[in-house]
Motif scaffolding. Sequence first.
Motif, PDB file in Angstrom:
ATOM      1  N   ARG A  74     -10.946   8.863  -6.179  1.00  0.00           N
ATOM      2  CA  ARG A  74     -10.337   8.425  -5.226  1.00  0.00           C
ATOM      3  C   ARG A  74      -8.827   8.515  -5.489  1.00  0.00           C
ATOM      4  O   ARG A  74      -8.268   8.774  -4.618  1.00  0.00           O
ATOM      5  N   ALA A  93      -3.992  -1.696 -11.435  1.00  0.00           N
ATOM      6  CA  ALA A  93      -3.887  -1.768  -9.909  1.00  0.00           C
ATOM      7  C   ALA A  93      -5.358  -2.232  -9.224  1.00  0.00           C
ATOM      8  O   ALA A  93      -6.253  -1.920  -9.874  1.00  0.00           O
ATOM      9  N   SER A  94      -5.070  -2.495  -8.080  1.00  0.00           N
ATOM     10  CA  SER A  94      -6.305  -2.843  -7.226  1.00  0.00           C
ATOM     11  C   SER A  94      -6.573  -1.439  -6.825  1.00  0.00           C
ATOM     12  O   SER A  94      -5.910  -0.608  -6.591  1.00  0.00           O
ATOM     13  N   ASP A  95      -7.706  -1.370  -6.192  1.00  0.00           N
ATOM     14  CA  ASP A  95      -8.308  -0.096  -5.646  1.00  0.00           C
ATOM     15  C   ASP A  95      -8.569  -0.300  -4.076  1.00  0.00           C
ATOM     16  O   ASP A  95      -8.835   0.689  -3.569  1.00  0.00           O
ATOM     17  N   HIS A 120       7.250   8.669  -6.037  1.00  0.00           N
ATOM     18  CA  HIS A 120       6.125   7.509  -5.607  1.00  0.00           C
ATOM     19  C   HIS A 120       5.064   7.838  -6.297  1.00  0.00           C
ATOM     20  O   HIS A 120       4.381   7.074  -6.751  1.00  0.00           O
ATOM     21  N   ARG A 166       3.642   5.354  -9.235  1.00  0.00           N
ATOM     22  CA  ARG A 166       2.428   4.517  -8.715  1.00  0.00           C
ATOM     23  C   ARG A 166       1.222   5.000  -9.479  1.00  0.00           C
ATOM     24  O   ARG A 166       0.028   4.617  -8.917  1.00  0.00           O
ATOM     25  N   SER A 167       1.339   5.632 -10.596  1.00  0.00           N
ATOM     26  CA  SER A 167       0.078   6.239 -11.127  1.00  0.00           C
ATOM     27  C   SER A 167       0.170   5.575 -12.633  1.00  0.00           C
ATOM     28  O   SER A 167       1.382   5.485 -13.192  1.00  0.00           O
ATOM     29  N   PHE A 176      10.979   2.548  -8.251  1.00  0.00           N
ATOM     30  CA  PHE A 176       9.353   2.220  -8.055  1.00  0.00           C
ATOM     31  C   PHE A 176       8.818   1.329  -8.952  1.00  0.00           C
ATOM     32  O   PHE A 176       7.710   1.233  -9.116  1.00  0.00           O
ATOM     33  N   TYR A 232       3.079  -3.696 -13.790  1.00  0.00           N
ATOM     34  CA  TYR A 232       3.961  -2.701 -14.813  1.00  0.00           C
ATOM     35  C   TYR A 232       4.328  -3.721 -15.732  1.00  0.00           C
ATOM     36  O   TYR A 232       4.277  -4.680 -15.781  1.00  0.00           O
ATOM     37  N   MET A 259       3.222   1.647 -15.374  1.00  0.00           N
ATOM     38  CA  MET A 259       1.833   0.874 -14.432  1.00  0.00           C
ATOM     39  C   MET A 259       0.767   0.730 -15.512  1.00  0.00           C
ATOM     40  O   MET A 259       0.408   1.559 -16.295  1.00  0.00           O
ATOM     41  N   SER A 316       5.667   2.564   6.433  1.00  0.00           N
ATOM     42  CA  SER A 316       5.581   2.268   5.033  1.00  0.00           C
ATOM     43  C   SER A 316       5.435   0.901   4.467  1.00  0.00           C
ATOM     44  O   SER A 316       4.804   0.451   3.526  1.00  0.00           O
ATOM     45  N   ARG A 353      -1.685  -2.217  -1.956  1.00  0.00           N
ATOM     46  CA  ARG A 353      -2.311  -2.222  -3.023  1.00  0.00           C
ATOM     47  C   ARG A 353      -1.355  -3.277  -3.892  1.00  0.00           C
ATOM     48  O   ARG A 353      -0.302  -3.508  -3.734  1.00  0.00           O
ATOM     49  N   GLU A 381       2.195  -3.843  -2.813  1.00  0.00           N
ATOM     50  CA  GLU A 381       3.008  -2.579  -2.233  1.00  0.00           C
ATOM     51  C   GLU A 381       2.436  -2.308  -0.745  1.00  0.00           C
ATOM     52  O   GLU A 381       1.322  -2.625  -0.390  1.00  0.00           O
ATOM     53  N   ASN A 382       3.472  -2.014   0.004  1.00  0.00           N
ATOM     54  CA  ASN A 382       3.140  -1.474   1.456  1.00  0.00           C
ATOM     55  C   ASN A 382       2.343  -2.347   2.299  1.00  0.00           C
ATOM     56  O   ASN A 382       1.112  -2.249   2.786  1.00  0.00           O
ATOM     57  N   LEU A 401       6.116   6.461   2.825  1.00  0.00           N
ATOM     58  CA  LEU A 401       5.138   6.343   1.491  1.00  0.00           C
ATOM     59  C   LEU A 401       3.804   5.644   1.865  1.00  0.00           C
ATOM     60  O   LEU A 401       4.011   4.870   2.498  1.00  0.00           O
ATOM     61  N   ARG A 402       2.916   5.764   1.009  1.00  0.00           N
ATOM     62  CA  ARG A 402       1.449   5.272   1.327  1.00  0.00           C
ATOM     63  C   ARG A 402       1.011   4.744  -0.105  1.00  0.00           C
ATOM     64  O   ARG A 402       0.969   5.182  -1.044  1.00  0.00           O
ATOM     65  N   PRO A 403       0.131   3.584   0.054  1.00  0.00           N
ATOM     66  CA  PRO A 403      -0.585   3.263  -1.230  1.00  0.00           C
ATOM     67  C   PRO A 403      -1.375   4.302  -1.662  1.00  0.00           C
ATOM     68  O   PRO A 403      -2.293   5.078  -0.679  1.00  0.00           O
ATOM     69  N   ILE A 404      -1.485   4.384  -2.940  1.00  0.00           N
ATOM     70  CA  ILE A 404      -2.478   5.323  -3.488  1.00  0.00           C
ATOM     71  C   ILE A 404      -3.357   4.628  -4.527  1.00  0.00           C
ATOM     72  O   ILE A 404      -2.708   3.777  -5.351  1.00  0.00           O
ATOM     73  N   SER A 405      -4.675   5.018  -4.491  1.00  0.00           N
ATOM     74  CA  SER A 405      -5.502   4.448  -5.425  1.00  0.00           C
ATOM     75  C   SER A 405      -5.034   4.628  -6.867  1.00  0.00           C
ATOM     76  O   SER A 405      -4.422   5.837  -7.009  1.00  0.00           O
ATOM     77  N   ALA A 406      -5.599   3.873  -7.906  1.00  0.00           N
ATOM     78  CA  ALA A 406      -5.050   4.181  -9.283  1.00  0.00           C
ATOM     79  C   ALA A 406      -6.262   4.767 -10.233  1.00  0.00           C
ATOM     80  O   ALA A 406      -5.919   5.547 -11.190  1.00  0.00           O
ATOM     81  N   HIS A 407      -7.500   4.645  -9.645  1.00  0.00           N
ATOM     82  CA  HIS A 407      -8.471   4.787 -10.585  1.00  0.00           C
ATOM     83  C   HIS A 407      -9.574   6.185 -10.029  1.00  0.00           C
ATOM     84  O   HIS A 407      -9.577   6.197  -8.629  1.00  0.00           O
TER      85      HIS A 407
END
Lengths: 468, 255
Positions: B170, A323-325, B87, B91-92, A180, A464, A320, A416, A460, A364-365, B161-167
């Motif tokens: 959310r 990242a974008s939100d 994941h 991704r966090s 990842f 990294y 990481m 995915s 996203r 990603e994705n 797998l799905r994208p997840i927000s970082a901040h």
Amino acid sequence: MRLRKNISTIENDPADKTLQWFGRAIGEMKSRPISSHRSLRYQAAVHEYRRELDPLADDADVLPSTSDQRKYWTQCQHHSWFFLPWHRMYLFHFESIVAAQVEALGGPKDWGLPYWDYHGDSDSRSIPPSFREPTHVGGETNHLFNANRRPGANSGAAVADDWEVDLSCLREAVFAAPPFAGSPGFGGPRAGSQHAGGSMGALESIPHGSMHMFVGGWMSNFTRTGLDPLFYCHHCNIDRLWEVWLRRDPNHANPTSPLWLRIIDFHFRDLHGNDEQMKCRDVLDTEQQLQYLYEDVSDPLMGEADHFGLGVAMASFPEMIGASDTLIQVGVASAVHTKIAVAKQVGEAFGLELHSQRIYLHLENLTCEGPAQAIDIFVGVPADSDPLTRPELRVARFPLFGIGEASRIDGPHAGSGLTFAIDITSLVRELPDIPGDLLEIPISLQAVGDWGAENVRVGRISLYAEEE
Amino acid sequence: MSANDTGRTGPRALIRAHPEWWIFAISICAWVAIWPHLENVAGVGHVHTHAAGAAHVHAMPPGRVLIDWILMTFAMMIPLTSHPIRHVVHRSFLHRRHVVRVLFLLGYVVPWIGLGLCFVWVSSAWPNLISWAAAPLFGVGALWVLLSQTRERALDRCRALRPISAHGFRANGDVFGFGFRVGYWCIFSCGILMLACASTGHAAVAMLGGFVLGLFERGGFRPRRRMVATGYFLISLFFVGPWLEVIVRYIDHLY
């Protein structure tokens, strides 16, 4: 022992009939029903088969049993470290079937699958002439021809761009990346038996994916790609590049993990239709285990150093840092700009300067319902500028081969999508410093090539960092 | 993990590379907690033991039944979430890795608690049903594994797998929601079999057999449907005792 030769070498030698035998064997394979494992359609289905996308589907078709389809079809491995070994197994069985057919037609016993080496002059970057004409000089059907390719491909007018044949993948230091994060690795990320959403290895992305999209037509679709004979020559070159990578640096090595070597069995029908199970450990030595070798495995990069050295084992793990939100949509209309803020002091110890780290950008994705060829990524382009006017800031162009299949909710990837990773260290280090604790990294995305009406959605963008 | 595999070695790197190891520790603790129930082996010819196990289920207060259900979920199901756990952690941000693990797990067990509540309600409302339910549930589960396309899609979706927000909030919501989604699809793939295990009173054959089969199923490139279905069918034979009694009595009655 089979010798796999460069198509250019064969075409320049009138005495070499390798391609003629290949064409005749393919003709025989095309005449067989899909239920026969020695038919071209069956072999194409081993890669992937969806009835609704089969251009040769006929009501008279008698498909193999459901259990047979489950066991031998739709097996292609992508987005993981199984990409290269599985395709080697696939080609091995395909070659054995073709070679047996060649021998049955009166050809040589040691016929070897030719490879298409497109990393050369402009001639090599076009579809090879032997694959372009629908008929031979005497009027005989040329079974290596396929009308379903991109416009200009069969006339020789379409020439692959530099980016599509780029071999920077050979400068990856390791075969398998962490699943990842960080560098994508040469062969693809570590994965378990079931893998979705993993990033592509560097070789799988370019030139594998880029050349699939360059040829286009059936070659740009997972189900149909095996119906184009050029597909096998393309993958033969990809397999050859695996050998090139191993030889160009003594530190380059295949994974030694038993999870890669011997846990997963892949099933194929052999030449005689019997079940054959193969593990990755069974296909590591092409000469000893599979009885073939390549005409040329010299280093096309002339000893150019890897992106980073593997002389000292790396004790860190990518982390990481930004990242974008929001979900980003990329279409044909114009570029999309975004910024990602990262702390200048990064790393677990929070004492490490950003500029002492290697920085990786992840997309990603990525998902899309329609066709999409490629996406350009730029770093450092101001929001009011057109990225196309700043080509020096382009870090990568990612081919979107397989995005439709990976985006299907009811497919094995369950929506995915695709994930890409690229090293952007050099461009980040050139960004102007701004006061404060944060550094804003501008990132721009631009659609490239043949696109449908749909936008590509980027789940996203993340960054990294890894200690250098 | 050698340098040739990823270029990264060292214990710290190893732990960072496997954030899912902690869920194996939780699973082990759950097995230890549920261990006293596992002495109820059950099987053909062990009708009394099975009946005692089933009686054990509906003799307990509903809250205790639910706790056992949750322990069973932790023991058997969460080890199968290693891929999505990796994941969400990778991704966090690093400082959030503990939070996201907990949030994912909470999201994951919520649908399972929902199914557990249904089980509690059924076992309370129809207590005698439990002693009969195990064999048919395993049998249905075997057919579900073997034949169902829905289950095959559910297996794919619980690994997607799905994208997840970082901040911010959310990010928490995305991780929790992702865990919920994975748990939801896991119920489609394994819910029947978990109900079957619970209806045996958490018998050792059921839980250990089901757990091993679950791991085995995911150990290959394709789910090994035939072998797994055969395994569940064989487990169902262990709990066919009450049905055999009825059949024997009926035959006696006829002759």
